[in-house]
Design an enzyme around this catalytic site. Structure first.
Site, PDB file in Angstrom:
ATOM      1  N   MET A 170       0.798  -1.190   0.000  1.00 51.21           N
ATOM      2  CA  MET A 170       0.000   0.000   0.000  1.00 51.21           C
ATOM      3  C   MET A 170       0.834   1.243   0.000  1.00 51.21           C
ATOM      4  O   MET A 170       0.573   2.201  -0.674  1.00 51.21           O
ATOM      5  CB  MET A 170      -0.857   0.004   1.257  1.00 51.21           C
ATOM      6  CG  MET A 170      -1.266   1.325   1.728  1.00 51.21           C
ATOM      7  SD  MET A 170      -2.387   1.208   3.066  1.00 51.21           S
ATOM      8  CE  MET A 170      -3.246  -0.259   2.661  1.00 51.21           C
ATOM      9  N   ILE A 191      -1.201  -6.473  -2.031  1.00 53.78           N
ATOM     10  CA  ILE A 191      -0.523  -6.967  -3.233  1.00 53.78           C
ATOM     11  C   ILE A 191      -0.290  -5.801  -4.187  1.00 53.78           C
ATOM     12  O   ILE A 191      -1.235  -5.204  -4.715  1.00 53.78           O
ATOM     13  CB  ILE A 191      -1.367  -8.057  -3.913  1.00 53.78           C
ATOM     14  CG1 ILE A 191      -1.727  -9.159  -2.908  1.00 53.78           C
ATOM     15  CG2 ILE A 191      -0.614  -8.647  -5.095  1.00 53.78           C
ATOM     16  CD1 ILE A 191      -2.795 -10.112  -3.392  1.00 53.78           C
ATOM     17  N   GLU A 192       0.972  -5.477  -4.388  1.00 52.79           N
ATOM     18  CA  GLU A 192       1.310  -4.370  -5.280  1.00 52.79           C
ATOM     19  C   GLU A 192       2.698  -4.561  -5.854  1.00 52.79           C
ATOM     20  O   GLU A 192       3.386  -5.536  -5.531  1.00 52.79           O
ATOM     21  CB  GLU A 192       1.195  -3.031  -4.551  1.00 52.79           C
ATOM     22  CG  GLU A 192       1.909  -2.939  -3.221  1.00 52.79           C
ATOM     23  CD  GLU A 192       1.626  -1.624  -2.507  1.00 52.79           C
ATOM     24  OE1 GLU A 192       1.837  -0.569  -3.125  1.00 52.79           O
ATOM     25  OE2 GLU A 192       1.202  -1.659  -1.344  1.00 52.79           O
ATOM     26  N   GLY A 193       3.079  -3.641  -6.722  1.00 55.77           N
ATOM     27  CA  GLY A 193       4.397  -3.759  -7.346  1.00 55.77           C
ATOM     28  C   GLY A 193       4.510  -5.014  -8.189  1.00 55.77           C
ATOM     29  O   GLY A 193       3.567  -5.433  -8.869  1.00 55.77           O
TER      30      GLY A 193
END
Length: 334
Positions: free
Chosen positions: A1, A152-154
């Site tokens: 986040m 969940i990112e990048g």
């Protein structure tokens, strides 16, 4: 986040006292909403801020959170399936246990948040679903949590192998224990992007039961320089429709299964500032529609910056706008 690094998160300190200007009364910008006449039908919307799992902040309890999102569990390193807090503190750290026990003593639930923008998410480091499930379980059990958030990112968004591995591990865990799971995903004003909807589709296909999808209503793009409150509501409406379709939920349930997280104050993208007025309006919107929960990044930023400090860029210790400590929490909690 977050677009802020974990080492900075670990050094949360008090930024400064209020300057005493008229703007300091901004926390009163959030009048308590009337009983909901929402199309979603929910009477209340929970408040569940993100907090540091290792370092207490004086604003942690502002807004009387019903749940604390503990940030963040990641792998010890890129080749390790050992869970750690931010890559530095052991998952079973005595200091973390003491800290989280104090948070739980308030009566709030604890939700362990895995992933984030920094470090290596465990699904990228563990070699099998069984090992991954065991790693998640260790972190949860260490603080006595039955709720898990997966931010969940990048690179983790587009790594389809880790997406499938994570869902397989979580489906395994849910068969063996009572585990409430939320997915935290990036969003644009027009909704979740294809990488995020693909993650939800895989979870549904593998039998992962999600209690909510938490959208990160923040850090859009340099071309999105309009009102952040408007953007958050637009993103929520679009994500609601996507969640309803992908997870097969009726409208009211889709609203209840939607959580919204704002990055309070100055965001990492230039020209994006989420104000106290935005927070108050988002709260009214959430209650009206029956949104399940509102959150913020983060409790330790919910304070004014030191006098003379630059607010041109997002800080990890203050919001960058004029406020009293805890004002955003009070606005979002209602």
């Amino acid at each position: 986040m977050v677009r802020l690094t974990w080492p900075a998160l670990l050094t949360v300190v008090c930024a400064a006292c209020s300057t005493g200007t008229a703007a300091d009364t901004g926390q009163d910008a959030a009048p308590r909403a009337a009983p909901s006449r929402s199309t979603g039908g929910a009477a209340t919307t929970a408040f569940a801020p993100y907090v540091s799992a290792t370092t207490a902040a004086p604003t942690d309890s502002a807004g009387a959170p019903s749940t604390y999102n503990l940030a963040f569990v990641v792998a010890a390193d890129a080749d390790s399936c050992t869970p750690t807090w931010g890559g530095t503190a052991a998952y079973d750290s005595a200091a973390v246990k003491s800290r989280t026990a104090a948070l739980a003593a308030s009566g709030a639930d604890l939700r362990v948040s895995f992933g984030g923008a920094a470090g290596t998410e465990l699904a990228l480091a563990c070699g099998s679903a069984d090992k991954l499930a065991a790693a998640y379980a260790k972190a949860l059990d260490a603080v006595g949590a039955t709720k898990a958030d997966f931010d969940i990112e990048g690179g983790a968004l587009t790594d389809t192998a880790s997406v499938a591995l994570r869902d397989k591990a979580l489906a395994t865990l849910q068969r063996s224990r009572d585990l409430d799971i939320t997915y935290t995903l990036p969003v644009m004003p027009d909704g979740l992007e294809k990488t995020a909807t693909a993650i939800l589709s895989d979870a549904a296909e593998q039998g992962v039961e999600l209690s909510a999808v938490n959208i990160m209503a923040m850090n859009y793009s340099t071309s999105d320089d309009g009102d952040m409150g408007d953007y958050a509501r637009q993103a929520a409406r679009a994500a609601h429709d996507q969640i309803s379709g992908i997870l097969g939920l009726p409208s009211a349930q889709a609203w209840k299964s939607l959580h919204i997280t704002a990055m309070i104050g100055v965001n990492d993208v230039a020209a994006e500032t989420f104000t106290l007025a935005d927070a108050a309006e988002l709260r009214r919107f959430a209650r009206r529609e029956g949104v399940g929960a509102l959150s913020m990044w983060a409790a330790f930023r919910d304070r004014p910056c030191a006098a003379g400090a630059s607010t041109a860029k997002a800080s990890d210790t203050c919001s960058g706008v004029e406020q009293k400590a805890g004002a955003f929490a009070k606005a979002l909690a209602g």
